[in-house]
Write a protein that holds these residues in place. Structure first.
Motif, PDB file in Angstrom:
ATOM      1  N   ALA A 413     -14.576  40.219  72.475  1.00 43.98           N
ATOM      2  CA  ALA A 413     -13.835  39.597  71.382  1.00 43.98           C
ATOM      3  C   ALA A 413     -12.344  39.457  71.714  1.00 43.98           C
ATOM      4  CB  ALA A 413     -14.015  40.395  70.104  1.00 43.98           C
ATOM      5  N   ARG A 414     -11.814  40.424  72.445  1.00 48.78           N
ATOM      6  CA  ARG A 414     -10.394  40.355  72.807  1.00 48.78           C
ATOM      7  C   ARG A 414     -10.083  39.076  73.578  1.00 48.78           C
ATOM      8  NH1 ARG A 414      -9.416  46.477  74.985  1.00 48.78           N
ATOM      9  NH2 ARG A 414      -8.623  47.416  73.066  1.00 48.78           N
ATOM     10  N   HIS A 415     -10.970  38.710  74.502  1.00 43.17           N
ATOM     11  CA  HIS A 415     -10.751  37.535  75.331  1.00 43.17           C
ATOM     12  C   HIS A 415     -10.687  36.275  74.465  1.00 43.17           C
ATOM     13  CE1 HIS A 415     -11.244  34.511  78.449  1.00 43.17           C
ATOM     14  NE2 HIS A 415     -12.322  34.074  77.825  1.00 43.17           N
ATOM     15  N   ARG A 416     -11.674  36.083  73.621  1.00 48.66           N
ATOM     16  CA  ARG A 416     -11.699  34.848  72.808  1.00 48.66           C
ATOM     17  C   ARG A 416     -10.599  34.845  71.750  1.00 48.66           C
ATOM     18  NH1 ARG A 416     -17.131  31.812  73.216  1.00 48.66           N
ATOM     19  NH2 ARG A 416     -18.339  33.122  74.627  1.00 48.66           N
ATOM     20  N   TRP A 417     -10.295  36.018  71.194  1.00 48.59           N
ATOM     21  CA  TRP A 417      -9.217  36.069  70.194  1.00 48.59           C
ATOM     22  C   TRP A 417      -7.873  35.700  70.835  1.00 48.59           C
ATOM     23  CZ3 TRP A 417      -9.267  36.471  65.013  1.00 48.59           C
ATOM     24  CH2 TRP A 417      -8.051  36.739  64.366  1.00 48.59           C
ATOM     25  N   ARG A 418      -7.637  36.138  72.063  1.00 43.55           N
ATOM     26  CA  ARG A 418      -6.394  35.794  72.755  1.00 43.55           C
ATOM     27  C   ARG A 418      -6.306  34.290  72.985  1.00 43.55           C
ATOM     28  NH1 ARG A 418      -7.182  38.383  77.002  1.00 43.55           N
ATOM     29  NH2 ARG A 418      -7.661  36.693  78.433  1.00 43.55           N
ATOM     30  N   LEU A 419      -7.398  33.684  73.419  1.00 41.94           N
ATOM     31  CA  LEU A 419      -7.404  32.236  73.627  1.00 41.94           C
ATOM     32  C   LEU A 419      -7.161  31.506  72.303  1.00 41.94           C
ATOM     33  CD1 LEU A 419     -10.428  31.755  76.077  1.00 41.94           C
ATOM     34  CD2 LEU A 419      -7.997  31.665  76.623  1.00 41.94           C
ATOM     35  N   LEU A 420      -7.759  32.013  71.247  1.00 43.91           N
ATOM     36  CA  LEU A 420      -7.603  31.394  69.938  1.00 43.91           C
ATOM     37  C   LEU A 420      -6.150  31.419  69.496  1.00 43.91           C
ATOM     38  CD1 LEU A 420      -8.899  30.177  67.394  1.00 43.91           C
ATOM     39  CD2 LEU A 420      -9.390  32.507  66.615  1.00 43.91           C
ATOM     40  N   HIS A 421      -5.481  32.546  69.709  1.00 40.59           N
ATOM     41  CA  HIS A 421      -4.078  32.654  69.288  1.00 40.59           C
ATOM     42  C   HIS A 421      -3.146  31.874  70.202  1.00 40.59           C
ATOM     43  CE1 HIS A 421      -3.136  35.319  65.835  1.00 40.59           C
ATOM     44  NE2 HIS A 421      -4.448  35.436  65.885  1.00 40.59           N
ATOM     45  N   ASP A 451     -14.501  29.472  75.614  1.00 38.51           N
ATOM     46  CA  ASP A 451     -13.333  29.169  74.782  1.00 38.51           C
ATOM     47  C   ASP A 451     -13.730  28.859  73.341  1.00 38.51           C
ATOM     48  OD1 ASP A 451     -14.615  26.820  75.524  1.00 38.51           O
ATOM     49  OD2 ASP A 451     -12.773  25.623  75.349  1.00 38.51           O
ATOM     50  N   TYR A 452     -15.041  28.872  73.036  1.00 39.51           N
ATOM     51  CA  TYR A 452     -15.477  28.655  71.657  1.00 39.51           C
ATOM     52  C   TYR A 452     -15.173  29.932  70.869  1.00 39.51           C
ATOM     53  CZ  TYR A 452     -18.084  24.440  73.018  1.00 39.51           C
ATOM     54  OH  TYR A 452     -18.437  23.194  73.468  1.00 39.51           O
ATOM     55  N   SER A 453     -14.273  29.813  69.912  1.00 45.12           N
ATOM     56  CA  SER A 453     -13.824  31.006  69.183  1.00 45.12           C
ATOM     57  C   SER A 453     -14.088  30.929  67.685  1.00 45.12           C
ATOM     58  CB  SER A 453     -12.320  31.234  69.417  1.00 45.12           C
ATOM     59  OG  SER A 453     -12.049  31.429  70.787  1.00 45.12           O
ATOM     60  N   VAL A 454     -14.386  29.740  67.165  1.00 36.07           N
ATOM     61  CA  VAL A 454     -14.658  29.566  65.738  1.00 36.07           C
ATOM     62  C   VAL A 454     -15.958  28.785  65.589  1.00 36.07           C
ATOM     63  CG1 VAL A 454     -13.812  28.644  63.546  1.00 36.07           C
ATOM     64  CG2 VAL A 454     -12.177  29.537  65.225  1.00 36.07           C
ATOM     65  N   LEU A 455     -16.959  29.398  64.978  1.00 36.77           N
ATOM     66  CA  LEU A 455     -18.235  28.745  64.719  1.00 36.77           C
ATOM     67  C   LEU A 455     -18.383  28.507  63.221  1.00 36.77           C
ATOM     68  CD1 LEU A 455     -20.690  30.786  67.019  1.00 36.77           C
ATOM     69  CD2 LEU A 455     -19.340  28.737  67.591  1.00 36.77           C
ATOM     70  N   PRO A 475     -14.903  35.634  67.617  1.00 33.04           N
ATOM     71  CA  PRO A 475     -14.154  36.410  66.627  1.00 33.04           C
ATOM     72  C   PRO A 475     -14.171  35.832  65.217  1.00 33.04           C
ATOM     73  CG  PRO A 475     -12.634  35.113  67.921  1.00 33.04           C
ATOM     74  CD  PRO A 475     -14.009  34.836  68.471  1.00 33.04           C
ATOM     75  N   VAL A 476     -14.500  34.538  65.074  1.00 36.50           N
ATOM     76  CA  VAL A 476     -14.461  33.905  63.752  1.00 36.50           C
ATOM     77  C   VAL A 476     -15.740  33.096  63.540  1.00 36.50           C
ATOM     78  CG1 VAL A 476     -13.240  32.316  62.217  1.00 36.50           C
ATOM     79  CG2 VAL A 476     -11.932  33.754  63.805  1.00 36.50           C
ATOM     80  N   MET A 477     -16.411  33.357  62.428  1.00 35.07           N
ATOM     81  CA  MET A 477     -17.586  32.578  62.028  1.00 35.07           C
ATOM     82  C   MET A 477     -17.554  32.382  60.520  1.00 35.07           C
ATOM     83  SD  MET A 477     -20.729  34.096  64.363  1.00 35.07           S
ATOM     84  CE  MET A 477     -20.271  35.828  64.459  1.00 35.07           C
TER      85      MET A 477
END
Length: 555
Positions: A413-421, A451-455, A475-477
């Motif tokens: 989750a840390r990886h995708r959350w960082r990309l999202l921010h 890189d998909y972070s929001v579903l 991290p986000v759905m």
């Protein structure tokens, strides 16, 4: 001080002196609003230098009648004058000078046959103030105040530094008085913000401050901006602030530059596109600390409800944590309860934790087992006695497994959350009911697109989809808990598109507030019409909001 050329008299257009003023710029003087009451134009004179100049009256403090705050007006000359301007004391020097027992001067223009100026010697102190607006003036023996002193600068006779402006006096026998009041420059600047361009302030450079003030001219200080300000400073305001600029100098003159950078980053979110871009460009030139990384967004406080299933028993360990200013606050003692008692235990723990967050911008996070992620927690009570549901506040769910030390899900989750921010916006990936049903295919799709972070799901996601998304660290759905029972999936796609449009482009930190707004909107829609905010679940899992595990909890 070049013979104190900045002292001036103020008169009516038809003649007659009514008060005093002092030169702040080559074309502008300060005086009292009541001195020029009812005038659009006044006359101004510099004794012995240049007399009877026309000046436009610019009221700027909102003063209307005696006793009102903001007894300030600007007089604008048609042409610049070549005289020395008043030297203004900085905010700190105003207090230091007034508390050191110094004697100050004032120059007035009372009614006299010779029409000449008169002088008074006075003392004052910030400890002798009235309603936080005025400081008391006391004349020395042999001196007095009278009509014609309003608008006079109160200045240090040794240095010439101006610390305030005479506004009124308590007149007794012979229309004279030994007691009066002034408005200090620290209050004048509230009503005429351009005054800050001419004060010796200790933050930034004068050109940088002027540019920032002009950029924020006319921007109001709103409640959402107030919440951001309190988060950045970490303390509530003592007084109301009049404008966005007032709030900026409040931060700049009371906290380190890093806090100013954070606050400007928060303020930018409340501006339209063009001024927001201008503010970002200004920050890049004048506050390098603000662009070394994305300006920190003030974190909302949270009540984090943690539910851990107990092995070999139909029970849960319930802990209510608080999260305040980016760190764990006070927490409730862990309570082990049967499954049927989880809701009452949570509602009671939340009620006990409220004093830590009430008054802040706050939300509720449910960190729960995977099988509980779809529970309607927003319908639980934040105040059971008055039957106030939690949906009055942002409510999100989290994967409790990610709160455990050394969790692979948390690491993912840390990886995708960082990309999202780093993107700074939500680019939702739609998942309708016609997507591949097998969990392995869904797993491969997510793994191939890290890189998909929001579903955004069309309806309640299948268990295998949810597991795959959690295992891959999404991290986000978002989904509605309404089951899809239409063969063509038209309705679910309609809701899905509506939900994706609502969150698309939003900053990830704003999604809990977006979900709150959607839930409120759904309350106004007829029950027989689908809406993306009805029965809405938001999984929002910021891995940095990590309270310590309760003592003795299995990991």
């Amino acid at each position: 001080m070049d013979d104190w050329q900045w002292r001036a008299w103020v008169g009516r257009p038809g003649g007659g002196k009514v008060g005093a003023a002092f030169l702040v710029t080559p074309t502008r003087l300060l005086t009292c609003a009541h001195t020029v009451r009812g005038m659009d134009e006044a006359r101004v004179g510099f004794p012995g230098l240049l007399e009877d100049l026309p000046a436009r009256v610019v009221p700027c403090g909102g003063w209307r009648r005696e006793g009102d705050f903001g007894d300030v007006a600007v007089l604008e000359l048609k042409e610049a004058v070549p005289y020395s301007r008043a030297r203004l004391a900085g905010p700190e020097d105003v207090y230091a000078g007034a508390t050191s027992g110094r004697v100050f001067g004032a120059c007035g223009f009372p009614r006299r046959p010779d029409e000449n100026e008169r002088y008074a010697k006075v003392t004052t102190s910030p400890h002798q103030r009235m309603r936080r607006e005025w400081w008391e003036l006391k004349t020395l023996p042999g001196y007095w105040l009278e009509e014609g002193y309003s608008g006079s600068a109160v200045y240090d006779e040794a240095t010439g530094d101006v610390i305030g402006m005479v506004t009124n006096a308590e007149l007794r026998d012979g229309d004279r008085g030994d007691l009066g009041w002034m408005i200090p420059l620290s209050r004048v600047r509230l009503y005429w913000e351009e005054l800050d361009d001419h004060l010796p302030l200790g933050w930034l450079t004068a050109p940088a401050r002027r540019e920032l003030r002009e950029l924020l001219d006319g921007v109001r200080f709103t409640d959402p901006l107030g919440r951001d300000l309190d988060e950045v400073t970490g303390r509530p305001r003592v007084e109301d602030l009049r404008s966005a600029w007032d709030s900026v100098r409040h931060v700049a003159e009371g906290w380190p530059e890093e806090r100013l950078a954070r606050y400007l980053g928060a303020l930018a979110r409340h501006l339209p596109d063009v001024p927001r871009s201008r503010l970002a460009a200004w920050s890049g030139r004048h506050l390098p600390v603000a662009v070394a990384r994305e300006p920190a967004r003030p974190e909302p406080a949270s009540l984090i409800v943690r539910l851990e299933r107990v092995t070999f028993d139909n029970a849960f360990d319930v802990t209510v944590h608080t999260w305040i200013d980016g760190a764990e606050g006070p927490s409730q003692k862990t309570e082990r309860v049967p499954e049927k008692q989880v809701r009452p235990a949570v509602e009671a723990g939340v009620a006990r934790s409220l004093p830590a967050v009430v008054g802040r911008d706050w939300m509720i996070e449910f960190a729960v087992p995977e099988t509980w992620l779809g529970r309607p927690f927003e319908e639980w009570y934040v105040d059971r006695r008055n039957r106030i549901p939690m949906r009055r506040y942002p409510v999100v769910v989290r994967d409790v497994e990610r709160l455990r030390p050394y969790s692979i899900r948390r690491d993912q989750a840390r990886h995708r959350w960082r990309l999202l921010h780093e993107r700074g916006r939500s680019d939702p990936q739609p998942v309708d009911c016609g997507a591949p049903r097998k969990g392995s295919a869904f797993q491969d799709w997510l793994e191939a697109n890290d890189d998909y972070s929001v579903l955004v799901y069309g309806s309640r996601p299948m268990r295998s989809w949810l597991t795959a998304a959690l295992n891959n660290g999404v991290p986000v759905m978002l989904w509605t808990r309404t089951a899809c029972d239409v063969p063509a999936h038209g309705d679910c796609r309609g809701v899905m598109r509506e939900l994706a449009a609502a969150v698309g482009g939003e900053h990830p930190g704003d999604l809990p507030r977006v979900a709150l707004a959607l839930r409120k909107k759904a309350l106004t829609i007829p029950k027989d019409r689908p809406h993306c905010g009805r029965d809405l679940t938001l999984l929002w899992d910021d891995p940095s909001r990590l309270p310590d595990p309760p003592l003795g909890m299995e990991v």
